[in-house]
Write a protein that holds these residues in place. Structure first.
Motif, PDB file in Angstrom:
ATOM      1  N   THR A   1       1.693  43.725-146.595  1.00 56.22           N
ATOM      2  CA  THR A   1       0.279  44.012-146.332  1.00 56.22           C
ATOM      3  C   THR A   1      -0.229  42.981-145.323  1.00 56.22           C
ATOM      4  O   THR A   1       0.441  41.963-145.064  1.00 56.22           O
ATOM      5  CB  THR A   1      -0.563  43.884-147.614  1.00 56.22           C
ATOM      6  OG1 THR A   1      -0.530  42.518-148.036  1.00 56.22           O
ATOM      7  CG2 THR A   1      -0.049  44.793-148.727  1.00 56.22           C
TER       8      THR A   1
ATOM      9  N   LEU B   1      -2.631  40.830-145.761  1.00 57.55           N
ATOM     10  CA  LEU B   1      -2.853  39.538-146.428  1.00 57.55           C
ATOM     11  C   LEU B   1      -1.538  38.785-146.630  1.00 57.55           C
ATOM     12  O   LEU B   1      -1.478  37.565-146.467  1.00 57.55           O
ATOM     13  CB  LEU B   1      -3.552  39.749-147.776  1.00 57.55           C
ATOM     14  CG  LEU B   1      -5.043  40.084-147.694  1.00 57.55           C
ATOM     15  CD1 LEU B   1      -5.571  40.493-149.066  1.00 57.55           C
ATOM     16  CD2 LEU B   1      -5.845  38.906-147.156  1.00 57.55           C
ATOM     17  N   GLU B   2      -0.483  39.524-146.981  1.00 57.18           N
ATOM     18  CA  GLU B   2       0.825  38.884-147.180  1.00 57.18           C
ATOM     19  C   GLU B   2       1.369  38.349-145.856  1.00 57.18           C
ATOM     20  O   GLU B   2       1.808  37.202-145.771  1.00 57.18           O
ATOM     21  CB  GLU B   2       1.807  39.892-147.798  1.00 57.18           C
ATOM     22  CG  GLU B   2       1.473  40.225-149.239  1.00 57.18           C
ATOM     23  CD  GLU B   2       2.138  41.495-149.745  1.00 57.18           C
ATOM     24  OE1 GLU B   2       2.041  41.762-150.953  1.00 57.18           O
ATOM     25  OE2 GLU B   2       2.721  42.260-148.927  1.00 57.18           O
TER      26      GLU B   2
ATOM     27  N   SER C   1      -0.668  35.363-144.690  1.00 57.65           N
ATOM     28  CA  SER C   1      -0.379  34.184-145.509  1.00 57.65           C
ATOM     29  C   SER C   1       0.959  33.549-145.113  1.00 57.65           C
ATOM     30  O   SER C   1       1.072  32.322-144.966  1.00 57.65           O
ATOM     31  CB  SER C   1      -0.363  34.603-146.985  1.00 57.65           C
ATOM     32  OG  SER C   1       0.101  33.560-147.778  1.00 57.65           O
ATOM     33  N   LEU C   2       1.980  34.394-144.900  1.00 55.74           N
ATOM     34  CA  LEU C   2       3.303  33.876-144.516  1.00 55.74           C
ATOM     35  C   LEU C   2       3.262  33.259-143.111  1.00 55.74           C
ATOM     36  O   LEU C   2       3.899  32.234-142.861  1.00 55.74           O
ATOM     37  CB  LEU C   2       4.352  34.996-144.588  1.00 55.74           C
ATOM     38  CG  LEU C   2       4.628  35.547-145.995  1.00 55.74           C
ATOM     39  CD1 LEU C   2       5.576  36.739-145.929  1.00 55.74           C
ATOM     40  CD2 LEU C   2       5.206  34.474-146.917  1.00 55.74           C
TER      41      LEU C   2
ATOM     42  N   TYR D   1      -4.718  33.116-149.450  1.00 55.90           N
ATOM     43  CA  TYR D   1      -4.026  34.132-150.229  1.00 55.90           C
ATOM     44  C   TYR D   1      -2.775  33.514-150.848  1.00 55.90           C
ATOM     45  O   TYR D   1      -1.946  32.932-150.135  1.00 55.90           O
ATOM     46  CB  TYR D   1      -3.643  35.296-149.313  1.00 55.90           C
ATOM     47  CG  TYR D   1      -2.997  36.460-150.012  1.00 55.90           C
ATOM     48  CD1 TYR D   1      -3.768  37.396-150.704  1.00 55.90           C
ATOM     49  CD2 TYR D   1      -1.624  36.640-149.979  1.00 55.90           C
ATOM     50  CE1 TYR D   1      -3.186  38.472-151.347  1.00 55.90           C
ATOM     51  CE2 TYR D   1      -1.031  37.721-150.607  1.00 55.90           C
ATOM     52  CZ  TYR D   1      -1.813  38.636-151.292  1.00 55.90           C
ATOM     53  OH  TYR D   1      -1.221  39.697-151.921  1.00 55.90           O
TER      54      TYR D   1
ATOM     55  N   ILE E   1       0.725  33.822-152.232  1.00 49.54           N
ATOM     56  CA  ILE E   1       1.810  34.785-152.065  1.00 49.54           C
ATOM     57  C   ILE E   1       2.530  35.063-153.403  1.00 49.54           C
ATOM     58  O   ILE E   1       3.180  36.087-153.556  1.00 49.54           O
ATOM     59  CB  ILE E   1       2.776  34.301-150.951  1.00 49.54           C
ATOM     60  CG1 ILE E   1       3.519  35.457-150.308  1.00 49.54           C
ATOM     61  CG2 ILE E   1       3.715  33.225-151.443  1.00 49.54           C
ATOM     62  CD1 ILE E   1       2.698  36.313-149.399  1.00 49.54           C
TER      63      ILE E   1
ATOM     64  N   TYR F   1      -1.255  27.359-147.813  1.00 57.87           N
ATOM     65  CA  TYR F   1      -1.538  26.832-146.480  1.00 57.87           C
ATOM     66  C   TYR F   1      -2.567  27.725-145.810  1.00 57.87           C
ATOM     67  O   TYR F   1      -2.532  28.946-145.961  1.00 57.87           O
ATOM     68  CB  TYR F   1      -0.265  26.845-145.617  1.00 57.87           C
ATOM     69  CG  TYR F   1       0.853  26.016-146.158  1.00 57.87           C
ATOM     70  CD1 TYR F   1       0.995  24.681-145.803  1.00 57.87           C
ATOM     71  CD2 TYR F   1       1.813  26.580-147.016  1.00 57.87           C
ATOM     72  CE1 TYR F   1       2.047  23.919-146.288  1.00 57.87           C
ATOM     73  CE2 TYR F   1       2.851  25.829-147.516  1.00 57.87           C
ATOM     74  CZ  TYR F   1       2.963  24.497-147.145  1.00 57.87           C
ATOM     75  OH  TYR F   1       4.006  23.752-147.634  1.00 57.87           O
TER      76      TYR F   1
END
Lengths: 205, 46
Positions: A189, A191-192, A195-196, B4, B6, B41
């Motif tokens: 997604t 958001l994922e 974030s990564l 967010y 994970i 982060y």
């Protein structure tokens, strides 16, 4: 009231379909690499809030925005173009003009497919920052990076070609990173992925 | 500042948020998820 992270937030207005996914991910990575935070309509996917209200809120919390109007094509089934991207660009420009004092320094980058193509569809935007990427991810990365370097005053940003190399490295490592987090790299997604990308950029560069 | 998580697959307030600087001079924040303890982060200042 101006949010604390207003000066770091960048609103992305672009297509959210599979065809555009690679370009979208590359732009998200570039923004993150340059030390800015991506905001877009996909950040609250399950929200019961009206989508337009959500977009208005996000725009009010972002100093910067990037609008990719390269996909103004006639839909073969409806014979109509999609108007969401020009609409959201108009909202951003309206916020800059009519919003509170701190909105006056809002900055936007408009991306298109070819030079001067916009003159046939939205000629009123002439004079704004308009760049073209011709569908090339590397070119889009360079456009976004150079625009951020010029408008934000950040002097130490990596060059576009370095960011492109890092983007390729991130893409290569993504399946392993996803595997460690019980995720599928092909089905992330927003958001994922965001974030990564944040974790990777902060730990790597 | 929120980020967010994970692991939790949810937005969380960053606990023990620490300001750091990326090599390009841009500020970032790192901390842990208050719920699961995973590292978090986010670029930008908290």
């Amino acid at each position: 009231m101006k949010q604390k992270d207003y000066d770091y937030n960048i609103f992305i207005n672009c297509p959210f379909d599979r065809t555009y996914a690679r370009m979208f991910n590359a732009i998200v990575f570039t923004i993150t690499h340059c030390g800015f935070y991506v905001r877009c309509a996909l950040e609250e996917p399950d929200s019961s809030e009206n989508r337009l209200l959500r977009i208005l809120n996000i725009i009010s919390e972002c100093k910067y925005s990037i609008h990719d109007i390269s996909r103004q094509e006639i839909d073969t089934s409806t014979q109509l173009p999609r108007f969401n991207m020009p609409l959201e660009l108009g909202i951003f420009l309206g916020a800059k003009s009519f919003g509170k004092q701190y909105h006056k320094d809002k900055k936007c980058l408009i991306l298109d497919k070819e030079p001067y193509r916009y003159r046939q569809s939205v000629s009123d935007i002439a004079g704004l920052d308009i760049e073209y990427h011709n569908g090339s991810i590397k070119k889009a990365i360079v456009c976004v990076r150079n625009w951020l370097a010029n408008t934000s005053g950040s002097k130490r940003l990596y060059s576009g070609s370095f960011i492109y190399q890092h983007y390729l490295q991130f893409q290569k490592e993504l399946p392993k990173i996803c595997n460690q987090n019980n995720l599928d790299a092909r089905g992330l997604t927003f958001l994922e992925h965001n974030s990564l990308a944040n974790a990777w950029c902060i730990q790597t560069i | 500042m929120q980020a967010y998580c994970i692991k939790c697959r949810a937005k969380r307030e960053i606990k023990d948020a620490k300001a750091i600087t990326m090599k390009n001079g841009r500020p970032a924040t790192q901390g842990v998820c208050p719920s699961c303890g995973a590292k978090m982060y986010r670029v930008g200042k908290g």
